[in-house]
Design an enzyme around this catalytic site. Structure first.
Site, mmCIF file in Angstrom:
data_model
loop_
_atom_site.group_PDB
_atom_site.id
_atom_site.type_symbol
_atom_site.label_atom_id
_atom_site.label_comp_id
_atom_site.label_asym_id
_atom_site.label_seq_id
_atom_site.Cartn_x
_atom_site.Cartn_y
_atom_site.Cartn_z
ATOM 1 C CG PHE A 1 38.613 -44.352 72.751
ATOM 2 C CD1 PHE A 1 37.731 -44.803 73.400
ATOM 3 C CD2 PHE A 1 40.183 -44.715 73.098
ATOM 4 C CE1 PHE A 1 37.729 -45.550 74.835
ATOM 5 C CE2 PHE A 1 40.378 -45.751 74.762
ATOM 6 C CZ PHE A 1 38.744 -46.551 74.684
ATOM 7 C CG LEU B 1 41.585 -44.700 78.403
ATOM 8 C CD1 LEU B 1 40.490 -44.657 79.334
ATOM 9 C CD2 LEU B 1 41.586 -45.650 77.743
ATOM 10 C CB THR C 1 43.525 -40.880 67.629
ATOM 11 O OG1 THR C 1 44.754 -41.079 67.593
ATOM 12 C CG2 THR C 1 43.826 -41.284 65.622
ATOM 13 C CG ASP D 1 41.805 -56.763 74.858
ATOM 14 O OD1 ASP D 1 42.896 -56.707 75.529
ATOM 15 O OD2 ASP D 1 40.789 -57.175 75.405
ATOM 16 N NE ARG E 1 46.277 -53.136 73.974
ATOM 17 C CZ ARG E 1 46.692 -52.646 75.069
ATOM 18 N NH1 ARG E 1 45.928 -54.342 76.050
ATOM 19 N NH2 ARG E 1 46.451 -52.065 75.971
ATOM 20 C CD GLN F 1 72.739 -48.869 58.023
ATOM 21 O OE1 GLN F 1 72.677 -48.001 58.677
ATOM 22 N NE2 GLN F 1 73.946 -49.714 57.792
ATOM 23 C CD GLU G 1 44.850 -48.249 69.908
ATOM 24 O OE1 GLU G 1 43.903 -49.408 70.000
ATOM 25 O OE2 GLU G 1 43.992 -47.703 68.906
HETATM 26 C C1 FAD Z 1 50.101 -39.497 68.077
HETATM 27 C C2 FAD Z 1 49.267 -40.596 69.671
HETATM 28 C C3 FAD Z 1 48.192 -40.358 69.773
HETATM 29 C C4 FAD Z 1 46.841 -40.986 70.391
HETATM 30 N N1 FAD Z 1 45.748 -41.928 70.137
HETATM 31 C C5 FAD Z 1 44.887 -41.665 71.435
HETATM 32 C C6 FAD Z 1 43.714 -41.580 71.143
HETATM 33 O O1 FAD Z 1 43.329 -41.775 70.517
HETATM 34 N N2 FAD Z 1 42.457 -42.459 72.793
HETATM 35 C C7 FAD Z 1 43.558 -41.977 73.978
HETATM 36 O O2 FAD Z 1 42.343 -42.167 74.770
HETATM 37 N N3 FAD Z 1 45.092 -41.816 73.733
HETATM 38 C C8 FAD Z 1 45.430 -42.160 72.699
HETATM 39 N N4 FAD Z 1 47.278 -41.811 72.866
HETATM 40 C C9 FAD Z 1 47.314 -41.901 74.315
HETATM 41 C C10 FAD Z 1 48.682 -43.161 74.229
HETATM 42 O O3 FAD Z 1 47.451 -43.949 74.201
HETATM 43 C C11 FAD Z 1 49.400 -43.220 75.723
HETATM 44 O O4 FAD Z 1 50.418 -42.353 75.375
HETATM 45 C C12 FAD Z 1 49.965 -44.308 75.747
HETATM 46 O O5 FAD Z 1 49.555 -45.068 76.169
HETATM 47 C C13 FAD Z 1 51.836 -44.337 76.958
HETATM 48 O O6 FAD Z 1 50.506 -43.461 78.333
HETATM 49 P P1 FAD Z 1 51.581 -42.237 78.885
HETATM 50 O O7 FAD Z 1 52.122 -41.296 77.156
HETATM 51 O O8 FAD Z 1 50.840 -41.185 80.148
HETATM 52 O O9 FAD Z 1 53.056 -42.698 79.182
HETATM 53 P P2 FAD Z 1 52.500 -43.307 80.300
HETATM 54 O O10 FAD Z 1 52.272 -44.210 81.221
HETATM 55 O O11 FAD Z 1 53.418 -42.388 81.137
HETATM 56 O O12 FAD Z 1 54.817 -44.467 80.232
HETATM 57 C C14 FAD Z 1 56.010 -43.810 79.991
HETATM 58 C C15 FAD Z 1 56.456 -45.159 80.157
HETATM 59 O O13 FAD Z 1 56.696 -45.709 81.470
HETATM 60 C C16 FAD Z 1 56.633 -47.288 80.712
HETATM 61 N N5 FAD Z 1 55.615 -46.883 82.035
HETATM 62 C C17 FAD Z 1 54.233 -46.904 82.836
HETATM 63 N N6 FAD Z 1 53.562 -47.940 83.237
HETATM 64 C C18 FAD Z 1 54.624 -48.614 83.525
HETATM 65 C C19 FAD Z 1 54.544 -50.353 84.366
HETATM 66 N N7 FAD Z 1 53.817 -50.505 85.208
HETATM 67 N N8 FAD Z 1 55.136 -50.643 84.580
HETATM 68 C C20 FAD Z 1 56.127 -50.762 83.268
HETATM 69 N N9 FAD Z 1 56.559 -49.180 82.500
HETATM 70 C C21 FAD Z 1 55.711 -48.601 83.115
HETATM 71 C C22 FAD Z 1 56.911 -46.933 79.500
HETATM 72 O O14 FAD Z 1 56.189 -48.180 78.686
HETATM 73 C C23 FAD Z 1 56.183 -45.548 78.987
HETATM 74 O O15 FAD Z 1 57.460 -46.138 78.541
HETATM 75 C C24 FAD Z 1 47.613 -41.227 72.124
HETATM 76 C C25 FAD Z 1 49.534 -40.544 72.081
HETATM 77 C C26 FAD Z 1 50.067 -40.359 71.225
HETATM 78 C C27 FAD Z 1 50.997 -40.275 70.947
#
Ligand code: FAD
Length: 379
Positions: free
Chosen positions: A123, A125, A158, A240, A243, A336, A363
């Site tokens: 997937f 996104l 993933t 949903d 998660r 620990q 997610e």
């Molecule tokens: C190992 C791995 C596997 C993954 N697999 C998939 C997959 O299969 N498909 C897919 O589509 N994606 C995948 N992802 C992506 C993952 O879902 C995103 O990394 C995640 O949703 C966070 O987005 P970001 O990394 O851009 O962080 P950001 O959105 O840049 O967030 C950075 C920080 O800011 C905070 N933040 C952002 N917006 C807000 C807000 N409005 N209010 C408060 N805090 C906020 C976040 O909580 C975080 O602490 C994967 C990521 C990893 C690392």
């Protein structure tokens, strides 16, 4: 908590537990150290029906309920969190949207191979500039005759290396943000599709996480999934369910931490007695178990609601938030309890610690889960 389960669910859980102990546990650490995808295990999981648990038999699924899926992901993740997410991303994020939003033709074309595990799903996104703000998708899909032409790049997919079938989100009305994205089914052998960067990760190293590059990638018009410009809604509904899958993975990691800690605490002697005789250790183990069971009940409730087909967005966010924080806390306590040895590769707890962290991120981060929960409470 088997008393909350049906006989069929208990039988499945026992079968998955046996499979995981016999086949997954012996190779989990070595695969993880070598970033090796467990191809044989996934093939066997497919034969056992574990790649399509909660889908009807008419499409090749096992015809069981979503609760059975949660139990499966937990049992598998108890031994290997990488295998847990391979199954979870494939099932929740690819099979589910095709089953829910696909046309009959799309279901008949894609589900049998996915549900049997013959083909793996991924997937896509997230993009470099569209993480938590997933509506900020820059990848475009433009209709040209009978084909959609896709351009752009997605990140962090993933199963990206192994998958043959992708559910992917692209902008179909640039500037409209969440109201202008659509979902598509893309096959990895389509010209113009390629894999870019393969991430080197802190944990879950047996599962691949890759960039997907789309360069004039032409897919048939009928590969639009669901309605035009409804891709954001489809993604949110899909997440949903996803998660609950990640919450189940987190439960598996938490249980691994607790079971390994109990074993170690009973064996390790200091001051001429097992360290389990110290109240400090007993309290850590008691707290870990209370938190694990609390999280388990939240995951159970969210699964029950999904099976009853009532709205469960808030409950899924609560389950994921709690279970991921419990996994992280249990992993910290497990190290620990293992003392200095817990910091070495001689014991699995260092792997659990690295694996637990991702459950607070993907997610939807914990901050995003809190946002979902607060919005549903505040209106
Ligand atoms: C190992 C791995 C596997 C993954 N697999 C998939 C997959 O299969 N498909 C897919 O589509 N994606 C995948 N992802 C992506 C993952 O879902 C995103 O990394 C995640 O949703 C966070 O987005 P970001 O990394 O851009 O962080 P950001 O959105 O840049 O967030 C950075 C920080 O800011 C905070 N933040 C952002 N917006 C807000 C807000 N409005 N209010 C408060 N805090 C906020 C976040 O909580 C975080 O602490 C994967 C990521 C990893 C690392």
């Amino acid at each position: 908590m088997d008393y909350l389960l049906t006989e069929e669910q208990i039988m499945l859980k026992d079968m998955v537990s046996k499979f995981s102990k016999e086949k997954i546990a012996p190779v989990a650490s070595d695969n993880e150290k070598n970033h090796r995808y467990p191809a044989d295990i996934i093939a066997e999981a497919g034969e056992l029906g574990l790649m399509g648990i909660a889908y009807p038999t008419e499409y090749g699924g096992a015809g069981m309920d979503f609760m059975s899926y949660f139990l499966t992901v937990e049992e598998v993740s108890r031994w290997c969190a990488s295998t847990g997410v391979i199954i979870s991303a494939h099932s929740s994020l690819v099979c589910d949207p095709i089953f829910r939003f696909g046309t009959e033709e799309q279901k008949m074309k894609y589900l049998p191979d996915l549900l049997s595990g013959k083909k793996i799903g991924s997937f896509s996104l997230t993009e470099a500039g569209a993480g938590s703000d997933s509506g900020a998708t820059k990848t475009t899909a433009v209709l040209d005759g009978d084909e959609w032409v896709l351009n752009g790049s997605k990140i962090f997919a993933t199963n990206g290396k192994e998958a043959e079938i992708f559910v992917l989100v692209a902008s179909t009305a640039p500037g409209q943000k969440t109201r202008g994205v659509s979902a598509f089914i893309v096959e990895s052998n389509t010209p113009g599709y390629s894999i870019g960067k393969v991430e080197k990760k802190m944990g879950i190293r047996s599962s691949s996480t890759t960039e997907i590059i789309l360069d004039n990638c032409r897919i048939p018009k009928e590969n639009l999934l669901g309605e035009l410009n409804k891709g954001f809604k489809i993604s949110m509904i899909t997440l949903d369910g996803g998660r609950i899958g990640i919450a189940s993975q987190a439960l598996g990691i938490a249980r691994a931490c607790i079971e390994d800690s109990i074993k170690y605490a009973n064996e390790r002697q200091q001051f001429d007695v097992p360290i389990s005789s110290f109240q400090a250790i007993q309290w850590m183990i008691a707290d870990m178990w209370v938190e694990y069971e609390s999280a388990w009940l939240l995951v159970y409730r969210a699964s029950l609601l999904k099976d009853k087909k009532v709205n469960y967005s808030r409950e899924a966010a609560m389950a994921k938030l709690k279970a991921s924080e419990v996994a992280m806390d249990c992993a910290r306590k497990a190290i620990q309890i293992h003392g200095g040895y817990g910091f070495t590769e001689d014991f699995n707890v260092e792997r659990y610690y690295r694996d637990a962290k991702i459950t607070e991120l993907y997610e939807g981060t914990s901050e995003i889960q809190r946002m979902v929960i607060a919005r549903s409470l505040l209106g």
